[in-house]
Design an enzyme around this catalytic site. Structure first.
Site, PDB file in Angstrom:
ATOM      1  N   GLU A 100       0.749  -1.214   0.041  1.00  0.00           N
ATOM      2  CA  GLU A 100       0.003  -0.062  -0.037  1.00  0.00           C
ATOM      3  C   GLU A 100       0.655   1.280   0.090  1.00  0.00           C
ATOM      4  OE1 GLU A 100      -3.011   0.212  -0.529  1.00  0.00           O
ATOM      5  OE2 GLU A 100      -4.031  -1.601   0.029  1.00  0.00           O
ATOM      6  N   SER A 101       1.970   1.390   0.771  1.00  0.00           N
ATOM      7  CA  SER A 101       2.541   2.582   1.105  1.00  0.00           C
ATOM      8  C   SER A 101       4.065   2.564   1.098  1.00  0.00           C
ATOM      9  CB  SER A 101       2.047   3.006   2.298  1.00  0.00           C
ATOM     10  OG  SER A 101       2.779   2.298   3.404  1.00  0.00           O
TER      11      SER A 101
END
Length: 214
Positions: A100-101
């Site tokens: 995700e990040s």
């Protein structure tokens, strides 16, 4: 628990940590003349004028960067605590964070998903995450949502697809939606989960098999 939250897109701004820059297709929502809703990665000219375009979910993009061991492991204690609390495999939580990040707690997607586990503002509010950029709060919220999805789906592929594309899309298509982004996301998170699994074995011991998703 509101219907709009359950059927909506949870993490719309995925950034997969792989070796090449990529751009995923947009996801289009159409309505046919008989009221049937269609989700597809095909634009209007491909699906035809018999469908009315309702919305477009923007695709994702990412710029790969090298990760040091310190960057990858800096949230392991928080991950373990959240995983224990919500009975989720910590390796799965870490894999989602990576996908995700890329472990950037200040990450913001082009559609507004925030923080390590890319919580949409309405989802963060529902989970009572007042500051989605706070690593502890974000990981607690994202892990709680994974636990919720584990209670809805017995298959890990479906859990991850729902995290990426929304629970409603998984039910609508009876599995992973036919979106290139979601298909790539599920594959990548499963690979990352395997990579991180050994890091938590010694700490969790036999309990690891209890937390693991099917």
């Amino acid at each position: 628990m509101t219907k709009s939250w359950l059927s909506g897109v949870f993490a719309a701004g995925c950034m997969l940590g792989v070796s090449a820059t990529a751009q995923a297709d947009n996801i289009y929502k159409y309505r046919s003349a008989d009221g049937t809703i269609l989700f597809t990665d095909q634009a209007q000219e491909q699906v035809g004028q018999q469908y009315t375009l309702l919305s477009v979910r923007k695709g994702w993009s990412y710029t790969p960067r090298a990760l040091s061991n310190a960057q990858r492991d800096q949230y392991d204690t928080i991950i373990t605590q959240a995983a224990t609390r919500f009975r989720v495999d910590p390796a799965l939580v870490k894999a989602v964070i990576h996908a995700e990040s890329l472990f950037n707690h200040n990450a913001i997607s082009r559609v507004g998903a925030q923080g390590l586990m890319q919580l949409m503002p309405e989802t963060a509010a529902y989970l009572k995450v007042s500051n989605p950029f706070d690593p502890r709060a974000n990981i607690q919220g994202g892990t709680q949502f994974i636990a919720y999805l584990k209670n809805k789906f017995s298959d890990l592929d479906h859990i991850l697809a729902a995290y990426n594309a929304g629970e409603g899309n998984v039910r609508r298509y009876g599995g992973i939606p036919p979106f290139k982004e979601t298909q790539a996301y599920v594959k990548k998170v499963k690979q990352l989960r395997q990579r991180y699994a050994h890091q938590f074995v010694a700490e969790l011991g036999e309990e690891e098999t209890v937390f693991a998703s099917r």
